[in-house]
Design an enzyme around this catalytic site. Structure first.
Site, PDB file in Angstrom:
ATOM      1  N   ARG A  32      83.116  25.943 -38.420  1.00 47.19           N
ATOM      2  CA  ARG A  32      81.717  26.390 -38.417  1.00 47.19           C
ATOM      3  C   ARG A  32      81.456  27.554 -37.460  1.00 47.19           C
ATOM      4  O   ARG A  32      80.387  28.160 -37.487  1.00 47.19           O
ATOM      5  CB  ARG A  32      80.794  25.211 -38.087  1.00 47.19           C
ATOM      6  CG  ARG A  32      80.541  24.340 -39.310  1.00 47.19           C
ATOM      7  CD  ARG A  32      79.725  23.122 -38.956  1.00 47.19           C
ATOM      8  NE  ARG A  32      80.515  22.102 -38.294  1.00 47.19           N
ATOM      9  CZ  ARG A  32      80.005  21.066 -37.626  1.00 47.19           C
ATOM     10  NH1 ARG A  32      78.701  20.940 -37.514  1.00 47.19           N
ATOM     11  NH2 ARG A  32      80.794  20.174 -37.074  1.00 47.19           N
ATOM     12  N   LYS A  39      88.000  28.275 -31.697  1.00 47.60           N
ATOM     13  CA  LYS A  39      86.743  27.853 -31.072  1.00 47.60           C
ATOM     14  C   LYS A  39      86.859  27.706 -29.559  1.00 47.60           C
ATOM     15  O   LYS A  39      85.993  28.183 -28.818  1.00 47.60           O
ATOM     16  CB  LYS A  39      86.280  26.534 -31.697  1.00 47.60           C
ATOM     17  CG  LYS A  39      85.047  25.957 -31.016  1.00 47.60           C
ATOM     18  CD  LYS A  39      84.397  24.875 -31.826  1.00 47.60           C
ATOM     19  CE  LYS A  39      85.183  23.587 -31.822  1.00 47.60           C
ATOM     20  NZ  LYS A  39      84.461  22.544 -32.587  1.00 47.60           N
ATOM     21  N   ASP A 121      86.227  21.468 -26.491  1.00 46.56           N
ATOM     22  CA  ASP A 121      85.009  22.164 -26.908  1.00 46.56           C
ATOM     23  C   ASP A 121      83.754  21.533 -26.310  1.00 46.56           C
ATOM     24  O   ASP A 121      82.654  21.734 -26.813  1.00 46.56           O
ATOM     25  CB  ASP A 121      84.907  22.230 -28.443  1.00 46.56           C
ATOM     26  CG  ASP A 121      84.930  20.848 -29.093  1.00 46.56           C
ATOM     27  OD1 ASP A 121      84.937  19.841 -28.355  1.00 46.56           O
ATOM     28  OD2 ASP A 121      84.948  20.778 -30.333  1.00 46.56           O
ATOM     29  N   ASN A 188      79.178   7.790 -29.184  1.00 39.42           N
ATOM     30  CA  ASN A 188      80.450   8.021 -28.511  1.00 39.42           C
ATOM     31  C   ASN A 188      80.561   9.499 -28.176  1.00 39.42           C
ATOM     32  O   ASN A 188      80.455  10.356 -29.054  1.00 39.42           O
ATOM     33  CB  ASN A 188      81.584   7.602 -29.461  1.00 39.42           C
ATOM     34  CG  ASN A 188      82.947   8.013 -28.950  1.00 39.42           C
ATOM     35  OD1 ASN A 188      83.149   8.123 -27.745  1.00 39.42           O
ATOM     36  ND2 ASN A 188      83.885   8.218 -29.870  1.00 39.42           N
ATOM     37  N   ASN A 395      77.687  65.176   2.129  1.00 36.98           N
ATOM     38  CA  ASN A 395      76.539  65.196   1.231  1.00 36.98           C
ATOM     39  C   ASN A 395      76.921  65.956  -0.028  1.00 36.98           C
ATOM     40  O   ASN A 395      77.334  67.111   0.030  1.00 36.98           O
ATOM     41  CB  ASN A 395      75.359  65.877   1.918  1.00 36.98           C
ATOM     42  CG  ASN A 395      74.106  65.764   1.082  1.00 36.98           C
ATOM     43  OD1 ASN A 395      73.439  64.737   1.082  1.00 36.98           O
ATOM     44  ND2 ASN A 395      73.790  66.822   0.349  1.00 36.98           N
ATOM     45  N   ALA A 441      75.574  76.391  -3.314  1.00 43.62           N
ATOM     46  CA  ALA A 441      75.021  75.836  -4.553  1.00 43.62           C
ATOM     47  C   ALA A 441      75.497  76.657  -5.748  1.00 43.62           C
ATOM     48  O   ALA A 441      75.651  77.872  -5.669  1.00 43.62           O
ATOM     49  CB  ALA A 441      73.499  75.853  -4.485  1.00 43.62           C
TER      50      ALA A 441
HETATM   51  C1  UD1 Z   1      84.581  12.454 -32.741  1.00 43.61           C
HETATM   52  C2  UD1 Z   1      84.580  10.947 -32.626  1.00 43.61           C
HETATM   53  C3  UD1 Z   1      83.136  10.462 -32.643  1.00 43.61           C
HETATM   54  C4  UD1 Z   1      82.347  11.106 -31.543  1.00 43.61           C
HETATM   55  C5  UD1 Z   1      82.465  12.620 -31.616  1.00 43.61           C
HETATM   56  C6  UD1 Z   1      81.851  13.241 -30.407  1.00 43.61           C
HETATM   57  C7  UD1 Z   1      86.616  10.160 -33.692  1.00 43.61           C
HETATM   58  C8  UD1 Z   1      87.192   9.538 -34.903  1.00 43.61           C
HETATM   59  N1  UD1 Z   1      85.299  10.374 -33.718  1.00 43.61           N
HETATM   60  O1  UD1 Z   1      84.030  12.772 -33.984  1.00 43.61           O
HETATM   61  O2  UD1 Z   1      83.101   9.056 -32.487  1.00 43.61           O
HETATM   62  O3  UD1 Z   1      80.994  10.726 -31.606  1.00 43.61           O
HETATM   63  O4  UD1 Z   1      83.856  13.011 -31.661  1.00 43.61           O
HETATM   64  O5  UD1 Z   1      81.846  14.637 -30.528  1.00 43.61           O
HETATM   65  O6  UD1 Z   1      87.328  10.408 -32.752  1.00 43.61           O
HETATM   66  N2  UD1 Z   1      90.799  17.109 -32.734  1.00 43.61           N
HETATM   67  C9  UD1 Z   1      92.144  17.382 -32.661  1.00 43.61           C
HETATM   68  N3  UD1 Z   1      92.960  16.972 -33.666  1.00 43.61           N
HETATM   69  C10 UD1 Z   1      92.493  16.300 -34.743  1.00 43.61           C
HETATM   70  C11 UD1 Z   1      91.117  16.011 -34.817  1.00 43.61           C
HETATM   71  C12 UD1 Z   1      90.298  16.430 -33.794  1.00 43.61           C
HETATM   72  O7  UD1 Z   1      92.607  17.989 -31.695  1.00 43.61           O
HETATM   73  O8  UD1 Z   1      93.299  15.956 -35.604  1.00 43.61           O
HETATM   74  C13 UD1 Z   1      89.918  17.546 -31.645  1.00 43.61           C
HETATM   75  C14 UD1 Z   1      88.916  18.588 -32.072  1.00 43.61           C
HETATM   76  O9  UD1 Z   1      89.420  19.871 -31.830  1.00 43.61           O
HETATM   77  C15 UD1 Z   1      87.718  18.274 -31.209  1.00 43.61           C
HETATM   78  C16 UD1 Z   1      87.823  16.779 -30.949  1.00 43.61           C
HETATM   79  O10 UD1 Z   1      89.169  16.432 -31.230  1.00 43.61           O
HETATM   80  O11 UD1 Z   1      87.792  18.920 -29.962  1.00 43.61           O
HETATM   81  C17 UD1 Z   1      86.872  15.973 -31.822  1.00 43.61           C
HETATM   82  O12 UD1 Z   1      87.162  16.221 -33.152  1.00 43.61           O
HETATM   83  P1  UD1 Z   1      86.016  16.268 -34.236  1.00 43.61           P
HETATM   84  O13 UD1 Z   1      86.626  16.468 -35.558  1.00 43.61           O
HETATM   85  O14 UD1 Z   1      84.971  17.188 -33.785  1.00 43.61           O
HETATM   86  O15 UD1 Z   1      85.497  14.750 -34.159  1.00 43.61           O
HETATM   87  P2  UD1 Z   1      84.149  14.218 -34.710  1.00 43.61           P
HETATM   88  O16 UD1 Z   1      84.298  13.932 -36.142  1.00 43.61           O
HETATM   89  O17 UD1 Z   1      83.055  15.076 -34.270  1.00 43.61           O
HETATM   90 CA    CA Z   2      82.862  17.640 -33.085  1.00 41.94          CA
END
Ligand code: UD1
Ligand code: CA
Length: 509
Positions: A32, A39, A121, A188, A395, A441
């Site tokens: 996004r 990001k 992030d 969470n 100056n 000057a």
């Molecule tokens: C996750 C949590 C959710 C929480 C939310 C808070 C899980 C299943 N869910 O959801 O409960 O409320 O964060 O923001 O954990 N990432 C990886 N590898 C992956 C997947 C994700 O490194 O395979 C990293 C992403 O870069 C990010 C973070 O983990 O920094 C969270 O991933 P994201 O996909 O944003 O999780 P959410 O679905 O938002």
């Molecule tokens: Ca997220």
């Protein structure tokens, strides 16, 4: 000799327990953001999001700091190599979920002790809040402690499902939640403290049997509960600390929050900030007490401002050092050193390598590059000073230009101490104006001027008496001249004025 007790540790409350590892998740796609830049490398307060996350985690002094990289891995790895060599990089080739990411980070060797998981992030999380989490984790002897937040709009987040006694029973993702679970407003944050052994036992048991088809880290909670372990939660005192960046609207919103925090910290440390809304501070700016920032001021990475200095309005300083009592008004300055008591602006452009001595002045519409302006020296108006050294007390008149570039190479200009360069002169480098020397000057100086000499390098002035009365007869100028007593002298007698004793001077002041 006996060593006295250290008063700072005597009787201190329980210390935050040692952290075995912090795993910072940063492999996600960040779709996004619609950006070629991963990001976590987008900056706020002058530093990438990942820097903020790593800095907060690093403040707890973990034995190991691991970043999970995946999407945009080359760029993220290059950034980590250059700026965070202490961080171990773990590669998650395909983003199969947060649980999969932590398994990729720790492999088969999950360390004993406390393991923290945070996100790359989430830039506003503070070490203080992480310590609250770790302290609660230790005090409550938990297997897992989740950092949670109560938010007005929980949609999209994992919900904290508690049992009748208030203990955490599970985390249910929005997509997997039923109506009653979706009504829960405790979410969470994605930040956790784990017992390493419990995490090691649970990671292989995570399955992808959920709406997203991912291995959810959140399922470690229900695995631990099913095994009869304690799971606790700490509600973040400030929910904005747990907010993540998904798009550029959130990037700007969190940048604003972080700036509010940095400005407030500066104010409480003794900095007068007239307009917090238009004052922007990077994360590693150092401001001494009793400095003043006027509206529209941006202080960027590496800038320091000493006591009594005033910056602004409408000024941007990047990696600059501003000395005690200096003032910088409506100016743009990069990698410049501004000495104590110096005045800069309005409308000055200081480029890298500008070093302004104590009580010097660089004024309106002056550009300085890779040059030294000595103590008490003045370049007050409309000048370009490049690759030059201007001695103390000298100056430089209005409109003086150092012609430092011959189209191929740059050359130096040296002006000694207490020298005087008349207005609108061009100093064609390489050239040296000696100590106490004067330049008339309007000179185009191509040869050195020795100490104490006057250098004059311009066409002589000629006067043609009565020219207007003959050549512009009947005009307003003619009438004005006649009213002033001008007469039509016979032509041919040129009036020579070049030897007028005061003609060599004429610098503005
Ligand atoms: C996750 C949590 C959710 C929480 C939310 C808070 C899980 C299943 N869910 O959801 O409960 O409320 O964060 O923001 O954990 N990432 C990886 N590898 C992956 C997947 C994700 O490194 O395979 C990293 C992403 O870069 C990010 C973070 O983990 O920094 C969270 O991933 P994201 O996909 O944003 O999780 P959410 O679905 O938002
Ligand atoms: Ca997220």
């Amino acid at each position: 000799m006996p060593v006295p007790d250290d008063p700072s540790t005597a009787g201190s409350p329980t210390r935050t327990p040692a952290i075995a590892a912090v795993v910072v998740l940063a492999a996600g796609a960040g779709t996004r953001m619609r950006s070629e830049l991963p990001k976590v490398l987008h900056p706020i307060a002058g530093r990438p999001l990942l820097w903020h996350a790593l800095t907060a985690a690093g403040a707890l002094g973990p034995r190991e700091l691991v970043a999970v990289v995946g999407h945009g891995r080359e760029q993220v790895a290059a950034y980590l190599d250059a700026h965070h060599p202490e961080v171990r990089q773990a590669v998650q080739d395909r983003q199969l979920g947060t649980g999969h990411a932590v398994a990729a980070a720790l492999g088969d060797t999950v360390p004993d002790g406390v393991v923290l998981v945070t996100y790359g992030d989430v830039p506003l999380l503070t070490p203080e809040t992480l310590r609250l989490l770790v302290d609660a984790h230790a005090e409550q002897h938990n297997a897992v402690t989740v950092l949670t937040a109560r938010v007005p709009d929980p949609s999209g987040y994992g919900r904290i499902v508690r049992d009748a006694g208030g203990g955490v029973r599970a985390i249910v993702e929005h997509r997997d939640a039923d109506e009653s679970q979706r009504a829960i407003d405790e979410i969470n944050s994605g930040v956790y403290a784990f017992d390493g052994a419990v995490l090691a036992g649970a990671l292989p048991r995570l399955t992808a049997g959920n709406a997203a088809g991912e291995r959810y880290l959140t399922d470690v909670v229900s695995v631990a509960v099913d095994d009869g372990r304690r799971v606790g939660a700490v509600i973040a005192p400030d929910p904005t600390e747990t907010e993540g960046v998904n798009d550029r609207v959130q990037l700007a919103a969190l940048a604003r929050r972080l700036n509010d925090r940095l400005v407030r910290q500066a104010q409480l440390a003794g900095v007068t900030v007239l307009d917090p809304a238009t004052t922007w501070l990077h994360a590693d700016v150092r401001l001494e007490p009793d400095t003043t920032l006027l509206p529209g001021t941006s202080l960027e990475a590496g800038t320091t401002v000493a006591t009594g200095a005033t910056v602004g309005p409408d000024s941007t300083l990047s990696a600059c050092r501003v000395g005690e009592g200096a003032t910088v008004t409506r100016s743009h300055c990069i990698e410049a050193e501004i000495g104590p008591g110096a005045t800069v602006g309005p409308w000055t452009y200081l480029r890298p390598g500008s070093v302004l001595g104590a009580d010097s002045k660089v004024g309106a519409f002056v550009e300085v590059k890779k040059s030294t302006v000595g103590a008490g020296a003045k370049v007050p108006h409309l000048s370009y000073v490049g690759d030059a050294e201007i001695g103390p007390g000298s100056n430089i008149g209005a409109g003086v230009i150092t012609a430092n570039y011959d189209g191929v190479a740059k050359h130096r200009t040296v002006v000694g101490s207490e020298a005087f360069v008349g207005t609108d002169s061009t100093l064609v480098a390489p050239v040296t104006i000696g100590d106490g020397a004067y330049v008339a000057a309007g000179s185009t100086v191509t040869d050195d001027v020795a100490a104490g000499d006057l250098g004059i390098a311009r066409g002589r002035q000629a006067g043609i008496p009565g020219w207007v009365l003959r050549k512009r007869a009947g005009t307003a100028a003619d009438r004005a001249a006649r009213r002033a007593g001008a007469t039509d002298d016979p032509p041919g007698e040129h009036r020579d004025t070049a030897d007028r004793p005061d003609s060599a001077e004429g610098a503005c002041s």
